[in-house]
Design a protein around this motif. Structure first.
Motif, PDB file in Angstrom:
ATOM      1  N   MET A   1       0.847  -1.191   0.000  1.00  0.00           N
ATOM      2  CA  MET A   1       0.000   0.000   0.000  1.00  0.00           C
ATOM      3  C   MET A   1       0.885   1.245   0.000  1.00  0.00           C
ATOM      4  O   MET A   1       1.887   1.311   0.686  1.00  0.00           O
ATOM      5  N   THR A   2       0.484   2.247  -0.755  1.00  0.00           N
ATOM      6  CA  THR A   2       1.263   3.481  -0.840  1.00  0.00           C
ATOM      7  C   THR A   2       0.871   4.414   0.300  1.00  0.00           C
ATOM      8  O   THR A   2      -0.186   4.278   0.908  1.00  0.00           O
ATOM      9  N   GLU A   3       1.749   5.365   0.562  1.00  0.00           N
ATOM     10  CA  GLU A   3       1.457   6.356   1.589  1.00  0.00           C
ATOM     11  C   GLU A   3       0.298   7.239   1.153  1.00  0.00           C
ATOM     12  O   GLU A   3       0.032   7.398  -0.031  1.00  0.00           O
ATOM     13  N   GLN A   4      -0.349   7.846   2.136  1.00  0.00           N
ATOM     14  CA  GLN A   4      -1.440   8.778   1.868  1.00  0.00           C
ATOM     15  C   GLN A   4      -0.888   9.996   1.126  1.00  0.00           C
ATOM     16  O   GLN A   4       0.182  10.500   1.461  1.00  0.00           O
ATOM     17  N   PRO A   5      -1.594  10.487   0.117  1.00  0.00           N
ATOM     18  CA  PRO A   5      -1.161  11.710  -0.574  1.00  0.00           C
ATOM     19  C   PRO A   5      -1.065  12.881   0.403  1.00  0.00           C
ATOM     20  O   PRO A   5      -1.704  12.881   1.461  1.00  0.00           O
ATOM     21  N   VAL A   6      -0.285  13.880   0.021  1.00  0.00           N
ATOM     22  CA  VAL A   6      -0.117  15.081   0.847  1.00  0.00           C
ATOM     23  C   VAL A   6      -0.522  16.293   0.024  1.00  0.00           C
ATOM     24  O   VAL A   6      -0.080  16.458  -1.116  1.00  0.00           O
ATOM     25  N   LEU A   7      -1.372  17.126   0.605  1.00  0.00           N
ATOM     26  CA  LEU A   7      -1.777  18.390   0.009  1.00  0.00           C
ATOM     27  C   LEU A   7      -1.061  19.496   0.772  1.00  0.00           C
ATOM     28  O   LEU A   7      -1.220  19.620   1.987  1.00  0.00           O
ATOM     29  N   VAL A   8      -0.254  20.277   0.068  1.00  0.00           N
ATOM     30  CA  VAL A   8       0.488  21.381   0.686  1.00  0.00           C
ATOM     31  C   VAL A   8      -0.165  22.685   0.249  1.00  0.00           C
ATOM     32  O   VAL A   8      -0.334  22.927  -0.947  1.00  0.00           O
ATOM     33  N   TYR A   9      -0.519  23.511   1.220  1.00  0.00           N
ATOM     34  CA  TYR A   9      -1.190  24.781   0.936  1.00  0.00           C
ATOM     35  C   TYR A   9      -0.587  25.868   1.816  1.00  0.00           C
ATOM     36  O   TYR A   9       0.147  25.583   2.764  1.00  0.00           O
ATOM     37  N   ASP A  10      -0.905  27.120   1.523  1.00  0.00           N
ATOM     38  CA  ASP A  10      -0.397  28.253   2.295  1.00  0.00           C
ATOM     39  C   ASP A  10      -1.255  28.429   3.543  1.00  0.00           C
ATOM     40  O   ASP A  10      -2.370  28.936   3.478  1.00  0.00           O
ATOM     41  N   GLY A  11      -0.723  28.007   4.671  1.00  0.00           N
ATOM     42  CA  GLY A  11      -1.454  28.095   5.933  1.00  0.00           C
ATOM     43  C   GLY A  11      -1.617  29.510   6.459  1.00  0.00           C
ATOM     44  O   GLY A  11      -2.407  29.742   7.366  1.00  0.00           O
TER      45      GLY A  11
END
Length: 125
Positions: A1-11
């Motif tokens: 199983m692959t790792e969970q995707p990551v969404l990077v945004y401007d916090g």
């Protein structure tokens, strides 16, 4: 199983944060949402400059930015959102989606939830 995707945004951007919260509540975000300010960008294969310029989606060793990151977010959510994300990947619609993304990004400080901190530096427009 692959790792969970990551969404990077401007916090630091109220508009971006509002969009991520909307995706979590209404779309069914199937990724780990991480503000660029705390993300391990090097591990994702991204630079800070790119992360400040556009939202990023990291999945299976690949990195997508801007409209294509949004398309990946929608595809991962499944029906009915996945259809819109798939359409955004087609050649002509990909260009339209990219144009739309850049328009929103350049004006995010003026949009609902936006603040002066949301403004993208001129060099990135």
């Amino acid at each position: 199983m692959t790792e969970q995707p990551v969404l990077v945004y401007d916090g630091d951007c109220g508009f971006c944060t509002s969009c991520v919260r909307f995706a979590e509540r209404r779309i069914g975000l199937r990724a780990r949402a991480v503000p660029l300010q705390t993300a391990d960008l090097a591990a994702l294969g991204a630079t800070r400059e790119r992360a400040e310029h556009e939202v990023l989606w990291a999945e299976d060793g690949r990195l997508y930015g801007g409209a294509q990151a949004v398309a990946r977010l929608l595809i991962s959510a499944g029906p009915p959102w996945g259809a819109a994300g798939s359409l955004m990947r087609l050649p002509l619609l990909r260009q339209v989606a990219g144009w739309g993304y850049r328009l929103v990004s350049a004006n995010r400080g003026r949009l609902p939830g936006g603040t002066p901190a949301c403004s993208v530096p001129e060099v990135h427009r």
